[in-house]
Design a protein around this motif. Structure first.
Motif, PDB file in Angstrom:
ATOM      1  N   GLN A 177      25.093 -26.150  -3.211  1.00 25.01           N
ATOM      2  CA  GLN A 177      25.105 -26.577  -4.614  1.00 25.01           C
ATOM      3  C   GLN A 177      23.910 -27.477  -4.936  1.00 25.01           C
ATOM      4  OE1 GLN A 177      28.425 -29.103  -5.637  1.00 25.01           O
ATOM      5  NE2 GLN A 177      28.329 -28.513  -7.777  1.00 25.01           N
ATOM      6  N   THR A 178      23.637 -28.421  -4.074  1.00 31.76           N
ATOM      7  CA  THR A 178      22.528 -29.348  -4.325  1.00 31.76           C
ATOM      8  C   THR A 178      21.172 -28.655  -4.149  1.00 31.76           C
ATOM      9  OG1 THR A 178      22.659 -30.230  -2.069  1.00 31.76           O
ATOM     10  CG2 THR A 178      23.850 -31.441  -3.807  1.00 31.76           C
ATOM     11  N   ALA A 212      20.519 -26.714  -7.347  1.00 27.51           N
ATOM     12  CA  ALA A 212      20.092 -27.623  -8.417  1.00 27.51           C
ATOM     13  C   ALA A 212      18.629 -28.033  -8.230  1.00 27.51           C
ATOM     14  CB  ALA A 212      20.991 -28.850  -8.463  1.00 27.51           C
ATOM     15  N   ALA A 213      18.253 -28.341  -7.004  1.00 36.29           N
ATOM     16  CA  ALA A 213      16.864 -28.741  -6.738  1.00 36.29           C
ATOM     17  C   ALA A 213      15.900 -27.592  -7.026  1.00 36.29           C
ATOM     18  CB  ALA A 213      16.712 -29.217  -5.290  1.00 36.29           C
ATOM     19  N   LYS A 221      16.382 -25.080  -9.086  1.00 30.89           N
ATOM     20  CA  LYS A 221      16.361 -24.885 -10.541  1.00 30.89           C
ATOM     21  C   LYS A 221      15.428 -25.906 -11.191  1.00 30.89           C
ATOM     22  CE  LYS A 221      19.402 -25.592 -14.421  1.00 30.89           C
ATOM     23  NZ  LYS A 221      19.645 -26.989 -14.538  1.00 30.89           N
ATOM     24  N   ASN A 222      15.544 -27.155 -10.765  1.00 29.01           N
ATOM     25  CA  ASN A 222      14.691 -28.210 -11.322  1.00 29.01           C
ATOM     26  C   ASN A 222      13.229 -28.039 -10.903  1.00 29.01           C
ATOM     27  OD1 ASN A 222      16.698 -29.475 -12.804  1.00 29.01           O
ATOM     28  ND2 ASN A 222      17.343 -30.708 -11.065  1.00 29.01           N
ATOM     29  N   GLU A 248      13.720 -35.319 -12.860  1.00 26.35           N
ATOM     30  CA  GLU A 248      14.943 -34.555 -12.595  1.00 26.35           C
ATOM     31  C   GLU A 248      14.845 -33.829 -11.259  1.00 26.35           C
ATOM     32  OE1 GLU A 248      16.160 -31.969 -15.824  1.00 26.35           O
ATOM     33  OE2 GLU A 248      15.629 -33.516 -17.277  1.00 26.35           O
ATOM     34  N   PHE A 249      13.688 -33.220 -11.004  1.00 30.50           N
ATOM     35  CA  PHE A 249      13.515 -32.537  -9.722  1.00 30.50           C
ATOM     36  C   PHE A 249      13.640 -33.522  -8.573  1.00 30.50           C
ATOM     37  CE2 PHE A 249      10.689 -31.872  -6.151  1.00 30.50           C
ATOM     38  CZ  PHE A 249      11.407 -30.874  -5.522  1.00 30.50           C
ATOM     39  N   ALA A 252      15.099 -36.430  -8.333  1.00 33.40           N
ATOM     40  CA  ALA A 252      16.477 -36.899  -8.138  1.00 33.40           C
ATOM     41  C   ALA A 252      17.328 -35.812  -7.483  1.00 33.40           C
ATOM     42  CB  ALA A 252      17.076 -37.325  -9.472  1.00 33.40           C
ATOM     43  N   SER A 253      17.171 -34.571  -7.928  1.00 32.47           N
ATOM     44  CA  SER A 253      17.977 -33.484  -7.365  1.00 32.47           C
ATOM     45  C   SER A 253      17.559 -33.181  -5.926  1.00 32.47           C
ATOM     46  CB  SER A 253      17.904 -32.224  -8.233  1.00 32.47           C
ATOM     47  OG  SER A 253      16.600 -31.691  -8.259  1.00 32.47           O
ATOM     48  N   LYS A 297      19.266 -35.736  -3.751  1.00 27.19           N
ATOM     49  CA  LYS A 297      20.696 -35.438  -3.633  1.00 27.19           C
ATOM     50  C   LYS A 297      20.901 -34.330  -2.612  1.00 27.19           C
ATOM     51  CE  LYS A 297      22.254 -36.904  -8.168  1.00 27.19           C
ATOM     52  NZ  LYS A 297      22.728 -36.501  -9.486  1.00 27.19           N
ATOM     53  N   PHE A 298      20.026 -33.342  -2.656  1.00 30.51           N
ATOM     54  CA  PHE A 298      20.058 -32.255  -1.674  1.00 30.51           C
ATOM     55  C   PHE A 298      19.845 -32.808  -0.264  1.00 30.51           C
ATOM     56  CE2 PHE A 298      16.841 -29.551   0.562  1.00 30.51           C
ATOM     57  CZ  PHE A 298      17.736 -28.684   1.165  1.00 30.51           C
TER      58      PHE A 298
END
Length: 103
Positions: free
Chosen positions: A7-8, A11-12, A14-15, A33-34, A36-37, A40-41
């Protein structure tokens, strides 16, 4: 693949694509945004590695794990060095201080 890592990672990625296609006005916000994602990843990968019964001791051992091979297949080439740097810190049981993540 571990659900949280997947999931993370999604998101990364995509960003990353959004950042690559952004115009000057939005470039800074999409980069933030990238970033931060991405971290998180990395945190999800850290949790996954720490949860393994037999933790890899070297970057080479880590890179041989099926999940990590899959991640490296999906990550754009420019992110491989960033991922490897973070993976080394994971293996050393070190975490970046939040303000260091963005420098």
């Amino acid at each position: 693949m571990d659900a949280k890592v997947e999931q993370t990672l999604e998101a990364a990625l995509k960003n990353w694509k959004s950042m690559a296609g952004s115009e000057n006005d939005e470039a800074e916000s999409t980069a933030d945004e990238f970033e931060a994602s991405f971290y998180k990843f990395i945190d999800a990968v850290r949790e996954w590695v720490y949860g393994l019964d037999q933790r890899p001791q070297t970057l080479e051992e880590l890179a041989e794990l099926p999940l990590i091979k899959h991640i490296l297949d999906l990550l754009p080439e420019p992110l491989h060095l960033n991922f490897e740097t973070e993976a080394e810190l994971i293996l050393e049981h070190k975490s970046r201080i939040d303000e260091d993540k963005y420098d």
